[in-house]
Design an enzyme around this catalytic site. Structure first.
Site: not given
Ligand code: BG6
Length: 473
Positions: A175, A366
């Site tokens: 990101e 993701e």
């Molecule tokens: C992404 C990141 O922004 O979102 C992850 O690359 C992160 O590392 C995921 O865990 C979910 O976000 P959060 O804040 O709910 O853990």
């Protein structure tokens, strides 16, 4: 639903959110190790020195460092074809500026790759995922400093060489476009009130982009079979109304989100960004521009959790919660318990948008639902997660089959429960595998496959033909 035989079905994690063992075998302190426990309404604090009065959830993570065999065995049982993970920079170069890598750190990832290969799981490795050696912040001011390029490229080259026979797919910075709103996680930056914030961020981002491009060049030099991509946090952005001012605001915002991605794909700054960089007096050399033009990525990877809505700046609607980049509320969407808007069609639109802009193969690294899970009679019936994933996968299938988009893999966030990056909570669970640990780090760390684990196993084994929720986990 038709997915190719070689589609990279998988799931994702990051080193700092799972490994724990924060000082084992010579690992140095990292930016993630000084983040305290937060919550939905309370941001995580950064304490440059560790303070016993706080809980630091990443110190323990889910102790993947000592459970990796068991965990990877479960990934294999789920049928994962690929596993997206990251290498902790602070395990390989504990101080960041060390001349030589930490052998024990390198050994650890050899064990991981051996284990993955034992089950024919393809590793997809991020070099920098919200983690870097803390000494680089204390001694050099982090990415404000050009020297960071040298340290990062040294780290990248060492791991490219070391794992030459183990890894084909690499990502540079997780990101990379999150640095503006999430400066600590994405850039190790604490910006002083007296500093020009915009300048610090854009200077740091420039050095990261050069480091990323140099890493791409090195990766190709070290092994011509390496495929190396960038990683962008991507929301498709809708205008609030058809008022041209709102449409323009959405388009401007969309371009902003893709500033870094454009450089990584096209090898140069968009004109508007170049002009802004000049005004800000960002240090950019001719050599840098040459490196950017030669170090363009092979594919584009994204995290996708939500779409966003934008409106003209004259209007002042309330902002919604979400993942790092924020918009205003979309009345047509429901949100998660953490206030993130759920929009599967937005994923299809995102893929269309990115493909027509970049014409590069796309990888979703993701996508997933962070929410609380309950154990009932030893089982976790997470139908809500299945529903979320199923609806997103359907849209990916349409993007591939109806829209002709080259999407070559999908990684659920996350393979296993882990510490939330935003809040440090364990209760905000994303995993297909449950881990018995709570927000205070208490629990015996037992792993339990959730219902979604069995559901995903069937999705993978039928190559996406069976997306129904008729699984008895
Ligand atoms: C992404 C990141 O922004 O979102 C992850 O690359 C992160 O590392 C995921 O865990 C979910 O976000 P959060 O804040 O709910 O853990």
């Amino acid at each position: 639903m038709v997915f190719k035989d070689n589609f990279l079905w998988g799931a994702s994690t990051s080193a700092n959110q799972i490994e724990g063992a924060f000082l084992d075998d010579g690992k140095g302190l990292s930016t993630a190790d000084v983040l305290t426990q937060g919550s939905k309404n309370k941001e995580r604090k950064i304490t440059m020195e560790l303070n016993p009065k706080y809980i630091y959830p990443n110190h323990k993570g889910i102790d993947f460092y000592h459970h990796y065999r068991e965990d990877i065995r479960m990934f294999a049982e789920m049928g994962l074809k690929s596993y997206r993970m990251s290498i902790a920079w602070s395990r390989i170069f504990p101080n960041g500026d060390d001349e030589m890598p930490n052998k024990k750190g390198l050994d650890f990832y050899h064990k991981i790759f051996d284990e993955l290969h034992k089950y024919n799981i393809e590793p997809i490795v991020t070099l920098s995922h919200y983690e870097m050696p803390l000494k680089l912040i204390k001694k050099y001011g982090s990415w404000r400093n050009r020297k960071l390029i040298t340290f990062f490229v040294r780290f990248a080259s060492v791991v490219f060489r070391e794992y030459k026979n183990d890894v084909r797919y690499w990502l540079t910075f997780n990101e990379i476009n999150a640095i503006t709103n999430n400066s600590w996680n994405a850039g190790g930056l604490i910006i002083d009130e007296n500093e020009n914030k915009e300048k610090v961020i854009n200077q740091s981002l420039h050095y990261q982009l050069v480091a990323s491009a140099k890493a791409v060049i090195e990766a190709h030099k070290i092994n011509k079979d390496n495929k190396i991509g960038n990683m962008i946090l991507f929301p498709i952005i809708y205008p609030k109304t058809c008022d041209p001012k709102d449409v323009l605001a959405a388009s401007n915002f969309q371009n902003e989100v893709l500033e870094a991605g454009d450089v990584q794909v096209f090898g140069k700054y968009p004109q508007k960004v170049s002009e802004r960089n000049k005004q800000l007096d960002i240090n950019i050399t001719d050599d840098d521009m040459d490196i950017l033009s030669r170090g363009t990525v092979d594919f584009v990877s994204i995290s996708y959790y939500s779409s966003l809505v934008a409106e003209s700046s004259e209007k002042k609607s309330k902002r919604t919660l979400g993942n790092v980049i924020f918009g205003i509320s979309n009345p047509y969407l429901v949100t998660t318990k953490w206030g993130w808007q759920i929009d599967p069609i937005g994923l299809r639109l995102s893929l269309r948008f990115l493909y027509s802009r970049y014409k590069k193969p796309l990888l979703i690294v993701e996508n997933g639902l962070g929410t609380e899970d309950k154990i009932e009679n030893g089982k976790i019936n997470d139908d809500y997660r299945i529903d979320y994933l199923q609806r997103h996968i359907k849209e990916i299938s349409k993007a591939i089959n109806d829209d002709g988009i080259d999407v070559f893999g999908y990684q659920v966030w996350s393979a296993i429960d882990l510490v939330s990056a935003g809040t440090g909570e364990m209760r905000k669970r994303y995993g297909l595998i449950y881990v018995n640990s709570n927000d205070s780090g208490k629990g015996d760390l037992t792993r339990i496959p959730k219902k979604s684990f069995y559901w995903y196993k069937k999705v993978i084994s039928t190559k996406g033909k069976s997306l129904g929720n008729d699984i008895n986990g």
